[in-house]
Design an enzyme around this catalytic site. Structure first.
Site, PDB file in Angstrom:
ATOM      1  CB  THR A  79      -0.987   0.041   1.180  1.00 40.97           C
ATOM      2  OG1 THR A  79      -0.268   0.142   2.408  1.00 40.97           O
ATOM      3  CG2 THR A  79      -1.893  -1.171   1.191  1.00 40.97           C
ATOM      4  CG  HIS A  98       9.376   1.731  11.993  1.00 41.19           C
ATOM      5  ND1 HIS A  98       9.627   0.374  11.878  1.00 41.19           N
ATOM      6  CD2 HIS A  98       9.018   1.940  13.281  1.00 41.19           C
ATOM      7  CE1 HIS A  98       9.431  -0.197  13.061  1.00 41.19           C
ATOM      8  NE2 HIS A  98       9.064   0.726  13.934  1.00 41.19           N
TER       9      HIS A  98
HETATM   10  C1  GAR Z   1       3.812  -0.725   6.756  1.00 38.01           C
HETATM   11  O1  GAR Z   1       3.025  -0.473   7.883  1.00 38.01           O
HETATM   12  C2  GAR Z   1       5.263  -0.378   7.021  1.00 38.01           C
HETATM   13  O2  GAR Z   1       5.412   0.741   7.849  1.00 38.01           O
HETATM   14  C3  GAR Z   1       5.740  -1.612   7.712  1.00 38.01           C
HETATM   15  O3  GAR Z   1       5.148  -2.678   7.005  1.00 38.01           O
HETATM   16  C4  GAR Z   1       3.897  -2.219   6.473  1.00 38.01           C
HETATM   17  C5  GAR Z   1       3.907  -2.508   4.990  1.00 38.01           C
HETATM   18  O4  GAR Z   1       2.661  -2.236   4.428  1.00 38.01           O
HETATM   19  N1  GAR Z   1       7.160  -1.708   7.692  1.00 38.01           N
HETATM   20  C6  GAR Z   1       7.868  -2.186   8.698  1.00 38.01           C
HETATM   21  O5  GAR Z   1       7.385  -2.632   9.706  1.00 38.01           O
HETATM   22  C7  GAR Z   1       9.377  -2.168   8.478  1.00 38.01           C
HETATM   23  N2  GAR Z   1      10.047  -2.146   9.709  1.00 38.01           N
HETATM   24  P1  GAR Z   1       2.494  -2.110   2.854  1.00 38.01           P
HETATM   25  O6  GAR Z   1       3.131  -3.348   2.229  1.00 38.01           O
HETATM   26  O7  GAR Z   1       1.012  -2.096   2.651  1.00 38.01           O
HETATM   27  O8  GAR Z   1       3.160  -0.845   2.400  1.00 38.01           O
END
Ligand code: GAR
Length: 217
Positions: A14, A110
């Site tokens: 996302t 993050h």
């Molecule tokens: C997001 O919330 C991002 O901040 C987190 O993973 C999710 C990915 O969502 N990242 C971490 O925790 C890295 N330390 P997405 O695939 O929908 O962008």
């Protein structure tokens, strides 16, 4: 000239979508040159393909160690002419060797207000700790876990009845705002790292919003 970014993903993408949408605006100063996933099944790969973007799978399991995995990442990013690397839900730790090559050219989003709640299960831990605010951080990546100079943070409330999923959804909305914003400022050449503190030209007034630095709208 637009800044060529490479987006690293591991999952649903996302935040990648937020960058795709931002880059679709004619005035946005960056373009996505390549999307790399370390997970072949990452949902974000479909988002990239639907947007007509080049994708590569660099599966970490295929490599014997981190250094050969990261050499493959660097090779792909260089071949695509990437100038800035965006870790957008990329769930592999990057080592100092990779980060030295890409010094001040790797950003990560993050889901907490760093340095609080580094690592995983951030929302569950925030709720259990009783903090009233959580949020997201976009930062330059250093070798320590979720370490590095903060570029943008956005705070959201933690409400008494929140489940980790509720809080995650609220924080995620702020991530979708902050990551494209940080990339925009970097692409505009307004971001400097001075003594490991980020200074943003033209955004150094008093904070008057839950996004810091405040955004001129
Ligand atoms: C997001 O919330 C991002 O901040 C987190 O993973 C999710 C990915 O969502 N990242 C971490 O925790 C890295 N330390 P997405 O695939 O929908 O962008």
């Amino acid at each position: 000239m637009t800044l060529r970014i490479g987006v690293l993903i591991s999952g649903r993408g996302t935040n990648l979508q937020a960058l795709i949408d931002a880059c679709a605006e004619p005035a946005y100063p960056a373009e996505i040159a390549l999307v790399i996933s370390n997970e072949p099944g990452a949902g974000g790969l479909k988002r990239a393909r639907d947007a007509g973007l080049p994708t590569e799978i660099v599966g970490h399991r295929a490599f014997g160690n981190r250094s050969t995995f990261e050499e493959a990442l660097t090779g792909s990013l260089r071949r695509a002419g990437v100038e800035l690397v965006c870790a957008a839900g990329f769930m592999r730790v990057l080592t100092g060797t990779f980060l030295d090559i890409w010094r001040d050219r790797v950003v990560n989003v993050h889901p907490s207000l760093l340095p609080a709640f580094r690592g995983l299960r951030t929302h569950e831990r925030a709720i259990r700790s009783g903090v009233r605010f959580s949020g997201c951080t976009v930062h330059f990546v250093r070798a320590g876990l979720d370490e590095g100079p903060v570029i943008v943070q956005s705070a959201v409330p933690v409400l008494p009845a929140d489940t980790p999923e509720d809080l995650a959804a609220r924080v995620l909305e702020s991530e979708h705002e902050c990551l494209p914003l940080a990339v925009r400022w970097i692409a505009e050449g307004r971001v400097r790292v001075v003594d490991e503190i980020v200074r943003i030209d033209g955004a150094d007034g008093p904070a008057d919003a839950s996004i810091n630095p405040p955004v001129a709208r």
